[in-house]
Design a protein around this motif. Structure first.
Motif, PDB file in Angstrom:
ATOM      1  N   ALA A  55      35.113 127.432  63.443  1.00  0.00           N
ATOM      2  CA  ALA A  55      35.204 128.212  64.998  1.00  0.00           C
ATOM      3  C   ALA A  55      36.217 129.105  64.682  1.00  0.00           C
ATOM      4  N   GLN A  56      35.829 130.715  65.016  1.00  0.00           N
ATOM      5  CA  GLN A  56      37.203 131.622  64.765  1.00  0.00           C
ATOM      6  C   GLN A  56      38.208 132.100  66.331  1.00  0.00           C
ATOM      7  N   PRO A  57      38.742 132.526  66.672  1.00  0.00           N
ATOM      8  CA  PRO A  57      39.766 132.622  67.743  1.00  0.00           C
ATOM      9  C   PRO A  57      38.869 134.151  68.341  1.00  0.00           C
ATOM     10  N   LEU A  58      38.482 134.786  69.520  1.00  0.00           N
ATOM     11  CA  LEU A  58      38.984 136.018  69.780  1.00  0.00           C
ATOM     12  C   LEU A  58      39.291 136.257  70.928  1.00  0.00           C
ATOM     13  N   ALA A  59      39.458 137.292  71.334  1.00  0.00           N
ATOM     14  CA  ALA A  59      40.591 137.303  72.204  1.00  0.00           C
ATOM     15  C   ALA A  59      39.077 137.927  73.158  1.00  0.00           C
ATOM     16  N   ALA A  60      39.809 137.738  74.892  1.00  0.00           N
ATOM     17  CA  ALA A  60      39.110 138.092  75.734  1.00  0.00           C
ATOM     18  C   ALA A  60      38.151 139.589  75.150  1.00  0.00           C
ATOM     19  N   ALA A  61      39.292 140.469  75.350  1.00  0.00           N
ATOM     20  CA  ALA A  61      38.175 141.836  74.922  1.00  0.00           C
ATOM     21  C   ALA A  61      37.431 141.719  73.729  1.00  0.00           C
ATOM     22  N   GLN A  62      37.598 140.788  72.881  1.00  0.00           N
ATOM     23  CA  GLN A  62      36.720 140.986  71.848  1.00  0.00           C
ATOM     24  C   GLN A  62      34.967 139.737  72.220  1.00  0.00           C
ATOM     25  N   ILE A  63      35.048 139.639  73.267  1.00  0.00           N
ATOM     26  CA  ILE A  63      34.000 139.101  73.786  1.00  0.00           C
ATOM     27  C   ILE A  63      33.058 139.337  73.835  1.00  0.00           C
ATOM     28  N   THR A  64      33.465 140.468  74.538  1.00  0.00           N
ATOM     29  CA  THR A  64      32.864 142.026  74.814  1.00  0.00           C
ATOM     30  C   THR A  64      31.411 141.809  74.132  1.00  0.00           C
ATOM     31  N   ALA A  65      32.346 142.464  72.770  1.00  0.00           N
ATOM     32  CA  ALA A  65      31.961 143.160  71.913  1.00  0.00           C
ATOM     33  C   ALA A  65      30.778 142.105  70.818  1.00  0.00           C
ATOM     34  N   LEU A  66      30.792 140.316  71.096  1.00  0.00           N
ATOM     35  CA  LEU A  66      30.455 139.800  70.627  1.00  0.00           C
ATOM     36  C   LEU A  66      28.995 139.429  71.899  1.00  0.00           C
ATOM     37  N   ILE A  67      28.960 139.650  72.397  1.00  0.00           N
ATOM     38  CA  ILE A  67      27.866 139.092  73.747  1.00  0.00           C
ATOM     39  C   ILE A  67      26.293 140.410  73.643  1.00  0.00           C
ATOM     40  N   ASP A  68      27.174 141.366  73.158  1.00  0.00           N
ATOM     41  CA  ASP A  68      26.803 142.645  73.206  1.00  0.00           C
ATOM     42  C   ASP A  68      25.983 142.949  71.721  1.00  0.00           C
ATOM     43  N   ARG A  69      26.809 142.340  71.185  1.00  0.00           N
ATOM     44  CA  ARG A  69      25.738 141.940  69.335  1.00  0.00           C
ATOM     45  C   ARG A  69      24.675 140.581  69.357  1.00  0.00           C
ATOM     46  N   TYR A  70      24.878 139.906  70.722  1.00  0.00           N
ATOM     47  CA  TYR A  70      23.161 139.242  70.381  1.00  0.00           C
ATOM     48  C   TYR A  70      22.019 139.920  71.219  1.00  0.00           C
ATOM     49  N   ASP A  71      20.841 139.383  70.909  1.00  0.00           N
ATOM     50  CA  ASP A  71      19.683 139.861  71.602  1.00  0.00           C
ATOM     51  C   ASP A  71      19.755 139.274  73.072  1.00  0.00           C
ATOM     52  N   GLN A  72      19.689 137.294  73.563  1.00  0.00           N
ATOM     53  CA  GLN A  72      19.904 137.032  74.382  1.00  0.00           C
ATOM     54  C   GLN A  72      20.964 136.078  74.123  1.00  0.00           C
ATOM     55  N   VAL A  73      21.463 135.616  75.946  1.00  0.00           N
ATOM     56  CA  VAL A  73      22.955 135.345  75.757  1.00  0.00           C
ATOM     57  C   VAL A  73      22.173 134.029  76.675  1.00  0.00           C
ATOM     58  N   ILE A  74      22.826 133.123  76.719  1.00  0.00           N
ATOM     59  CA  ILE A  74      22.417 131.691  77.545  1.00  0.00           C
ATOM     60  C   ILE A  74      24.092 130.977  78.225  1.00  0.00           C
ATOM     61  N   THR A  75      24.354 131.048  79.448  1.00  0.00           N
ATOM     62  CA  THR A  75      25.922 130.268  79.173  1.00  0.00           C
ATOM     63  C   THR A  75      25.772 129.159  80.455  1.00  0.00           C
ATOM     64  N   LEU A  76      25.544 128.279  80.059  1.00  0.00           N
ATOM     65  CA  LEU A  76      25.790 126.651  80.452  1.00  0.00           C
ATOM     66  C   LEU A  76      27.167 125.805  80.591  1.00  0.00           C
TER      67      LEU A  76
END
Lengths: 118, 140
Positions: free
Chosen positions: A97-118
């Motif tokens: 698992a790669q560590p991501l800072a909060a700011a990088q998470i925005t970019a991560l979510i942007d990279r995916y077509d769909q997102v599910i939060t559970l």
């Protein structure tokens, strides 16, 4: 091309079936060879804590399933470092698992077509 | 002109519900689904996971002066001829069984019937692939 899906897992491992059920979506996606990512966020980072004793809670161990993720073709694994440090998370399982800072998470979510939060 | 714009922007939605029938988020899911169809959009599948499986339960009894969401889902899915899929593993865990599963596990309680269908998580992934947008209700 297959659409990519990011699962954001926010539940602690033993607060109910939520963490396991989030993981089941990821494993099912891996079984279908779909591009799937998994981000541990907020209390979800506690799923990575080393040395958990599931048996003491009469639960089934989740960490073995987590370790198996790369074998199921799920290699996009991330966790939020801010969530981890806020919870004093020291030794972690799942080195992949790669560590991501909060700011990088925005970019991560942007990279995916769909997102599910559970 | 407006009709043309509507057709051009029509979308295929997959809708996932994770909260129980009494949760406000489940009510919002139904309202969203109704609005999507009213706006000329398509719903490729409704997928019920985690506590969302309770939306499909015939065993839910809602007080008379409150909204009977399981009944409204049933009517909506039947009338619109939609694909209402309940995750089988999540449903078994919560005792929301159809006749087939009740028989398989030798249980007397049957709580789900048509138009609902019990199936696996593959149906969620399939809907995600098919849809332009996945809209989730009641997640963490």
């Amino acid at each position: 091309m297959a659409k990519s899906l990011l699962i954001i897992s926010r539940q602690s491992p033993w607060s109910g079936p939520g963490a396991r059920e989030a993981l089941d979506i990821v494993l099912a996606g891996g079984a279908f060879d779909l591009p799937i990512g998994l981000l541990f966020l907020d209390d979800g980072v506690l799923q990575l804590a080393a040395g958990q004793n599931a048996r003491a809670l009469q639960q089934k161990d989740l960490s073995a399933n987590l370790q198996a993720l790369p074998m199921f073709g799920v290699e996009e694994l991330f966790y939020c470092v801010d969530s981890a440090s806020a919870r004093g998370l020291g030794d972690r399982s799942l080195d992949e698992a790669q560590p991501l800072a909060a700011a990088q998470i925005t970019a991560l979510i942007d990279r995916y077509d769909q997102v599910i939060t559970l | 002109m407006a009709a043309v714009l509507l057709i051009e922007s029509a979308m295929k939605f997959a809708i996932a519900v994770f909260s129980a029938a009494h949760a406000p988020s489940s009510r919002r899911a139904l309202l969203f689904a109704q609005a999507a169809l009213a706006g000329g959009h398509e719903i490729v599948r409704l997928f019920f996971y985690q506590d969302g499986v309770y939306n499909a339960s015939d065993a839910v009894v809602t007080p008379q002066d409150e909204t009977d969401l399981p009944k409204q889902w049933r009517t909506f899915i039947t009338e619109q001829n939609l694909d209402g899929v309940v995750c089988i593993a999540a449903a078994l865990r919560r005792g929301v069984l159809n006749t087939e599963e009740a028989g398989r596990y030798q249980r007397d309680a049957v709580a789900v019937s048509a138009p609902w269908e019990l199936s696996g998580l593959g149906q969620l992934h399939d809907a995600v692939q098919d849809a332009d947008r996945l809209i989730c209700f009641g997640g963490a």
